[in-house]
Design a protein around this motif. Structure first.
Motif, short mmCIF file in Angstrom:
data_model
loop_
_atom_site.label_atom_id
_atom_site.label_comp_id
_atom_site.label_asym_id
_atom_site.label_seq_id
_atom_site.Cartn_x
_atom_site.Cartn_y
_atom_site.Cartn_z
N ILE A 21 100.89 92.06 -78.66
CA ILE A 21 101.68 91.39 -77.63
C ILE A 21 102.61 92.40 -76.95
O ILE A 21 103.28 93.19 -77.62
N THR A 22 102.63 92.35 -75.63
CA THR A 22 103.49 93.26 -74.87
C THR A 22 104.70 92.49 -74.33
O THR A 22 104.63 91.26 -74.17
N PRO A 23 105.81 93.17 -74.09
CA PRO A 23 107.01 92.48 -73.62
C PRO A 23 106.80 91.64 -72.37
O PRO A 23 107.42 90.59 -72.21
N ASP A 24 105.90 92.05 -71.48
CA ASP A 24 105.68 91.28 -70.26
C ASP A 24 104.93 89.97 -70.52
O ASP A 24 104.81 89.14 -69.62
N GLN A 25 104.45 89.75 -71.75
CA GLN A 25 103.74 88.52 -72.09
C GLN A 25 104.65 87.48 -72.77
O GLN A 25 104.21 86.37 -73.04
N LEU A 26 105.90 87.81 -73.00
CA LEU A 26 106.78 86.93 -73.76
C LEU A 26 107.03 85.59 -73.08
O LEU A 26 107.27 84.58 -73.75
N ALA A 27 106.97 85.54 -71.79
CA ALA A 27 107.22 84.28 -71.08
C ALA A 27 105.94 83.47 -70.86
O ALA A 27 106.01 82.35 -70.34
N ALA A 28 104.81 83.98 -71.27
CA ALA A 28 103.53 83.28 -71.06
C ALA A 28 103.50 81.97 -71.84
O ALA A 28 104.00 81.89 -72.97
N PRO A 29 102.87 80.92 -71.28
CA PRO A 29 102.73 79.66 -72.01
C PRO A 29 101.74 79.82 -73.15
O PRO A 29 100.90 80.74 -73.14
N ASP A 71 118.17 83.69 -80.53
CA ASP A 71 117.45 84.57 -79.62
C ASP A 71 116.44 85.43 -80.37
O ASP A 71 116.68 85.84 -81.51
N LEU A 72 115.34 85.71 -79.73
CA LEU A 72 114.35 86.62 -80.29
C LEU A 72 114.98 88.01 -80.39
O LEU A 72 115.51 88.52 -79.39
N PRO A 73 114.99 88.62 -81.58
CA PRO A 73 115.63 89.93 -81.71
C PRO A 73 114.85 91.01 -80.95
O PRO A 73 113.65 90.86 -80.69
N ASP A 74 115.54 92.08 -80.60
CA ASP A 74 114.90 93.17 -79.87
C ASP A 74 113.74 93.79 -80.65
O ASP A 74 112.75 94.20 -80.07
N ASP A 75 113.89 93.85 -81.97
CA ASP A 75 112.84 94.46 -82.80
C ASP A 75 111.94 93.38 -83.43
O ASP A 75 111.52 93.48 -84.57
N TRP A 76 111.62 92.35 -82.64
CA TRP A 76 110.86 91.20 -83.12
C TRP A 76 109.51 91.60 -83.71
O TRP A 76 109.08 91.03 -84.72
N LYS A 77 108.85 92.57 -83.12
CA LYS A 77 107.52 92.95 -83.61
C LYS A 77 107.61 93.52 -85.02
O LYS A 77 106.85 93.13 -85.91
N ARG A 78 108.56 94.42 -85.24
CA ARG A 78 108.72 95.00 -86.58
C ARG A 78 109.14 93.94 -87.57
O ARG A 78 108.57 93.83 -88.67
N GLN A 79 110.13 93.12 -87.21
CA GLN A 79 110.61 92.09 -88.14
C GLN A 79 109.50 91.11 -88.51
O GLN A 79 109.37 90.74 -89.68
N LEU A 80 108.72 90.69 -87.53
CA LEU A 80 107.70 89.68 -87.80
C LEU A 80 106.55 90.25 -88.62
O LEU A 80 106.07 89.61 -89.56
N THR A 81 106.10 91.46 -88.32
CA THR A 81 105.00 92.03 -89.11
C THR A 81 105.45 92.28 -90.55
O THR A 81 104.68 92.07 -91.49
#
Length: 192
Positions: A21-29, A71-81
């Motif tokens: 997932i890329t940052p520009d996809q965060l608002a996608a439905p 809020d989604l944290p800035d390091d969401w990808k690291r935290q979630l994985t």
């Protein structure tokens, strides 16, 4: 295949999609209609510690703030994985599947039911995020069959709690993944 292996495969598949997932996809439905990609990632981070704690027989309540207020944290990808890896590890022990446990609240439930829900939720949200971000889906048929069986056991309760929408009609000959998605209130043909 053991129950723990299903959780591992589901969390691994979900982590792979999260990595793509890329940052520009965060608002996608997403097919999970009340969530955009950002919201669904936040949902996973919000409830994940409770699901991890359930494997250890620990009551880990969700944060005091409402899910929509976090809020989604800035390091969401690291935290979630990392969270998904810890969840897989926590559910990899035989003790995680025995007796009863808590899923964020005071009520005890069968541990095997919660573990099955973890596998099912991760599998379904893998599809949600893969579909929303145009990524290939890597869910094996054994996992999908297991997740469908879990969804059959908990779908009515899930609908009563608002976690699932109404079941979507699919043909009896539909592939196992489509039957799983339909049972959880998702349209297998969803596209953004």
């Amino acid at each position: 295949m053991s129950e723990a292996q299903h959780v591992k495969r589901a969390t691994t598949a979900l982590a792979g999609v999260v990595e793509g997932i890329t940052p520009d996809q965060l608002a996608a439905p997403t097919p999970c209609t009340e969530y955009a990609v950002r919201d669904l990632l936040n949902h996973l981070l919000f409830w994940g510690p409770s699901l991890e704690g359930a494997a250890h027989k620990e009551q880990v309540p969700p944060p005091a703030a409402a899910e929509s207020d976090v809020d989604l944290p800035d390091d969401w990808k690291r935290q979630l994985t990392q969270l998904l890896d810890r969840m897989a590890q926590a559910w990899s022990t035989p003790d995680a599947w025995t007796g009863t446990t808590h899923m964020g609240g005071p009520n005890e439930m069968p541990s095997a039911m919660i573990g099955g829900m973890v596998a099912m939720e991760c599998a379904v949200h893998t599809w949600d995020l893969a579909r929303a971000t145009d990524q290939p889906l890597q869910l094996d048929e054994d996992l999908v069959t297991f997740a469908h069986a879990q969804a059959e056991q908990t779908a009515e309760q899930g609908r009563a709690m608002g976690a699932f929408a109404d079941e979507v009609a699919v043909p009896e000959t539909a592939p196992p993944l489509h039957r799983l998605l339909a049972l959880t209130g998702r349209d297998p043909a969803w596209k953004r």
